[in-house]
Design an enzyme around this catalytic site. Structure first.
Site, PDB file in Angstrom:
ATOM      1  CG  LEU A  34      -6.352   3.695  -1.462  1.00 52.44           C
ATOM      2  CD1 LEU A  34      -6.664   4.478  -2.607  1.00 52.44           C
ATOM      3  CD2 LEU A  34      -7.273   2.807  -1.065  1.00 52.44           C
TER       4      LEU A  34
ATOM      5  CB  THR B  15      -0.820   0.058   1.227  1.00 52.40           C
ATOM      6  OG1 THR B  15      -0.048   0.129   2.381  1.00 52.40           O
ATOM      7  CG2 THR B  15      -1.877  -1.171   1.233  1.00 52.40           C
ATOM      8  CG  ASP B  16      -0.944   4.803  -1.786  1.00 53.23           C
ATOM      9  OD1 ASP B  16      -1.794   4.637  -0.773  1.00 53.23           O
ATOM     10  OD2 ASP B  16      -1.429   4.969  -2.758  1.00 53.23           O
ATOM     11  CG  LEU B  17       2.636   7.789   2.388  1.00 51.20           C
ATOM     12  CD1 LEU B  17       2.948   9.228   2.170  1.00 51.20           C
ATOM     13  CD2 LEU B  17       3.012   7.422   3.506  1.00 51.20           C
ATOM     14  CB  SER B  18      -4.002   7.119   0.453  1.00 47.97           C
ATOM     15  OG  SER B  18      -3.758   5.841  -0.610  1.00 47.97           O
TER      16      SER B  18
END
Length: 113
Positions: free
Chosen positions: A33, A28-31
Site C-alpha cells: 500500500l 509503497t510499504d511492505l504491505s
C-alpha cells in the site's frame, strides 16, 4: 530536449487543477500500500505543478530573493489505500486567495474513488 522528453504536467480546467500520476514500488510499504507520508508528496507535486501551470516560477522567485511558497497548515483524512501501479489523479482547488496566502483543497482519486 525533445517534446516526448518533457515531464508530463497537470491541467487546469473549470477551476480545478488535475495531475495524473502512477504509484511506483518506492511509494509503497511492505504491505504493498502507499505509505501514508507519500500522499503528502503526491499533493506537493500537484501544488508545485499548479503554480507552474499558472506561470509562477518558484525557483526564480527563490533565487531572486522574493520568497518561497510554503505549507503552513494542513489536515489529511485517509479513506481508501492506493496500491502499486494504481493510476491516481490529484485534484487541487483554490478555496481562498489572500494578499500573501492561499487556502487549497486537494483530493487524490483512483477512478471514481
Amino acid at each position: 530536449m525533445m517534446e516526448a522528453d518533457t515531464p508530463a504536467g497537470g491541467r487546469l480546467a473549470q477551476g480545478c487543477h488535475r495531475l495524473a500520476l502512477r504509484v511506483h514500488f518506492e511509494d509503497t510499504d511492505l504491505s504493498g500500500l502507499v505509505y501514508h507520508a507519500n500522499y503528502l508528496r503526491f499533493m506537493e507535486r500537484a501544488r508545485s505543478d499548479l503554480l507552474r501551470t499558472l506561470g509562477i516560477d518558484q525557483r526564480a522567485a527563490f533565487e531572486a530573493g522574493e520568497g518561497v511558497y510554503a505549507v503552513a497548515d494542513l489536515a489529511i483524512r485517509f479513506l481508501l489505500p492506493a496500491r502499486l501501479d494504481d493510476a491516481l489523479v490529484v485534484e487541487t482547488r483554490a478555496l481562498e486567495l489572500g494578499a500573501a496566502t492561499v487556502r487549497l483543497s486537494q483530493a487524490i482519486r483512483h477512478g471514481d474513488r
